[in-house]
Design an enzyme around this catalytic site. Structure first.
Site, PDB file in Angstrom:
ATOM      1  CB  THR A 164      -0.863   0.007   1.285  1.00 48.99           C
ATOM      2  OG1 THR A 164      -1.477  -1.262   1.393  1.00 48.99           O
ATOM      3  CG2 THR A 164      -1.899   1.079   1.266  1.00 48.99           C
ATOM      4  CB  VAL A 207       5.863   8.630  14.008  1.00 50.89           C
ATOM      5  CG1 VAL A 207       4.971   9.043  15.167  1.00 50.89           C
ATOM      6  CG2 VAL A 207       7.022   7.813  14.513  1.00 50.89           C
ATOM      7  N   GLY A 258     -12.416  -2.499   7.114  1.00 46.73           N
ATOM      8  CA  GLY A 258     -10.992  -2.454   6.747  1.00 46.73           C
ATOM      9  C   GLY A 258     -10.192  -1.448   7.553  1.00 46.73           C
ATOM     10  CE  LYS A 306       2.222   4.374  14.192  1.00 51.15           C
ATOM     11  NZ  LYS A 306       0.766   4.280  13.978  1.00 51.15           N
TER      12      LYS A 306
HETATM   13  N1  HSE Z   1      -2.006   0.477  12.301  1.00 54.55           N
HETATM   14  C1  HSE Z   1      -1.700   1.861  12.386  1.00 54.55           C
HETATM   15  C2  HSE Z   1      -2.894   2.616  12.929  1.00 54.55           C
HETATM   16  C3  HSE Z   1      -1.337   2.500  11.069  1.00 54.55           C
HETATM   17  O1  HSE Z   1      -3.965   2.051  13.129  1.00 54.55           O
HETATM   18  O2  HSE Z   1      -2.738   3.797  13.161  1.00 54.55           O
HETATM   19  C4  HSE Z   1       0.073   2.300  10.674  1.00 54.55           C
HETATM   20  O3  HSE Z   1       0.972   2.839  11.581  1.00 54.55           O
END
Ligand code: HSE
Length: 443
Positions: free
Chosen positions: A36, A154, A209, A227
């Site tokens: 993606t 991040v 999704g 992060k």
């Molecule tokens: N899975 C992360 C979120 C996105 O739901 O923010 C990618 O860092």
């Protein structure tokens, strides 16, 4: 300026200057992965190619892309000949920039290490890798006079790392408070707006999704803690081990807490908080009640935000999409452009040499418990809190017309350990059925 050209092919690509290595003309790019984010990167570049090429006086030539299946049909405008399924087919000496978008620690670490050692700049969106082994990679980059950039790791498309390292470099950052995970923010927003329980909201998010089939990394706080670890490096100069970050997810948040929170003037958000005192930083990822009128309380759905307090600038908030092909791809492309244009190490707010990570846990807390609905119970519990030196900010009592009633307390600031001790005593009282929730309250 002394310039030594050291790689001469059909065009000159790399040169050593007094300021380090600069790259010139056509930039040869290798991409690890074509998922993606990689597609978002390519699409953003093709969409804005003329403007970008003019800005950097160069063009990006995507020469190699590492994938698992070379023949898979892909919705991206690249010739079939760029795809390879073995990293050894990347001739690193003939590439300028490697973009790592495969995620995870292995084999990404080795691929990046080899790329840096071969003189390639590296761009990555890999939060787990940067949180766990970022300091090693930064050293390898430095030793090889190349750069590693990780803006997209991040906050997706939001320029958090570059803002901290560039625009806010004149400040000492004293506190950061972020919604760094879109999945949990989406779930909490749904729970708040539709008054549905966590399990129902998670299922809906998965069907749309917004949440992964295995939601652990998001809902249990791992993603946000990686992060926060990365931001801590840039904002405080402290690189924590991920396990040093106090971490709690949102599985235990109930609709009751959301409703009582709202009655008391708060929303519940999964907050990643970094706070700096003189000789230590406190880092935590946990659900927290935040006043409804705080800017971060208005960050809803899958959006992310980082609220920063600098000692000169005051409060700044950055808001935007923390995931998705185009936002994250645009952050990757911004890093590529940055290394081509600037080619300098970030200075960061790295003036905190002796700072250590420490969990002091001083905070106000929301406590919900179920008690027997009879005269004097509220008073006895307030006294029990007082015995532990815990002062109360607000109390809500709701009669349900049955034997039991919920009691909700918001304390003044207190050490978490002290609160736990008090609650252990309170839980053992014959008129207390259960302590149901303990949630941090942020001002
Ligand atoms: N899975 C992360 C979120 C996105 O739901 O923010 C990618 O860092």
């Amino acid at each position: 300026m002394v310039v030594i050209l050291y790689l001469i092919n059909t065009s000159v690509r790399r040169a050593w200057t007094e300021e380090g290595m600069i790259i010139l003309g056509k930039q040869r790019i290798g991409i690890l992965g074509m998922g993606t984010v990689a597609k978002g990167f390519c699409k953003t570049y093709f969409m804005n190619k003329n403007e970008i090429d003019n800005k950097i006086d160069a063009s990006l030539d995507i020469e190699k892309v590492l994938v698992k299946d070379i023949d898979k049909k892909r919705d991206v405008d690249l010739p079939h000949s760029v795809y390879v399924d073995d990293f050894n087919d990347f001739n690193l000496e003939e590439l300028d920039i490697i973009i790592e978008l495969i995620g995870g620690v292995d084999p990404a670490f080795e691929y990046i290490k080899k790329s840096l050692e071969s003189g390639c700049h590296v761009i990555t969106a890999n939060k787990e890798l940067m949180a766990k082994r970022g300091s090693e990679l930064l050293k390898i980059a430095k030793n090889n006079n190349v750069l590693i950039r990780y803006e997209a790791s991040v906050g997706g498309g939001i320029p958090l790392i570059s803002t901290i390292n560039d625009a806010l470099v004149s400040n000492k950052i004293v506190r950061m408070m972020g919604i760094l995970n879109g999945t949990t923010n989406y779930i909490l927003t749904k729970m708040t707006k539709e008054r549905i329980e966590f399990d129902v909201a998670l299922k809906q998010a998965q069907e749309l999704g917004f949440a992964e089939a295995d939601p652990t990394a998001d809902v249990d706080g791992f993603d946000a803690s990686y992060k926060l670890a990365i931001l801590s490096k840039d904002a405080f100069g402290v690189i924590p081990e991920p396990e040093e970050i106090l971490k709690q997810g949102i599985r235990n948040i109930s609709i009751e807490d959301i409703k009582y929170g709202l009655e008391l003037g708060y929303k519940i958000k999964l907050l990643a908080i970094g706070e700096r005192n003189n000789e230590h930083v406190e880092l935590s990822v946990e659900p927290a009640l935040i006043p409804i009128d705080h800017p971060i309380a208005s960050v809803n759905n899958e959006y992310n935000a980082l609220f920063i307090e600098g000692n000169s600038i005051g409060e700044v908030m950055l808001f935007g999409k923390g995931a998705g092909a185009m936002p994250t791809g645009s952050a990757v492309l911004a890093d590529v452009i940055d290394v081509i244009k600037k080619n300098k190490d970030y200075m960061g707010n790295n003036n905190a040499k002796n700072i250590i990570v420490k969990n002091i846990g001083l905070s106000a807390y929301y406590v919900r418990m179920e008690v027997l609905d009879m005269p004097g119970v509220l008073g006895k519990i307030a006294v029990a809190f007082g015995d532990y030196g815990i002062s109360l900010d607000s109390v809500v009592q709701r009669a349900r017309g049955g034997r039991f009633a919920p009691l909700i307390f918001i304390t003044h600031e207190i050490e978490r350990m002290k609160l736990n001790d008090a609650l252990k005593t309170i839980e053992n009282k014959e008129y207390v059925t259960e302590i149901q929730s303990i949630i941090k309250v942020v001002k």
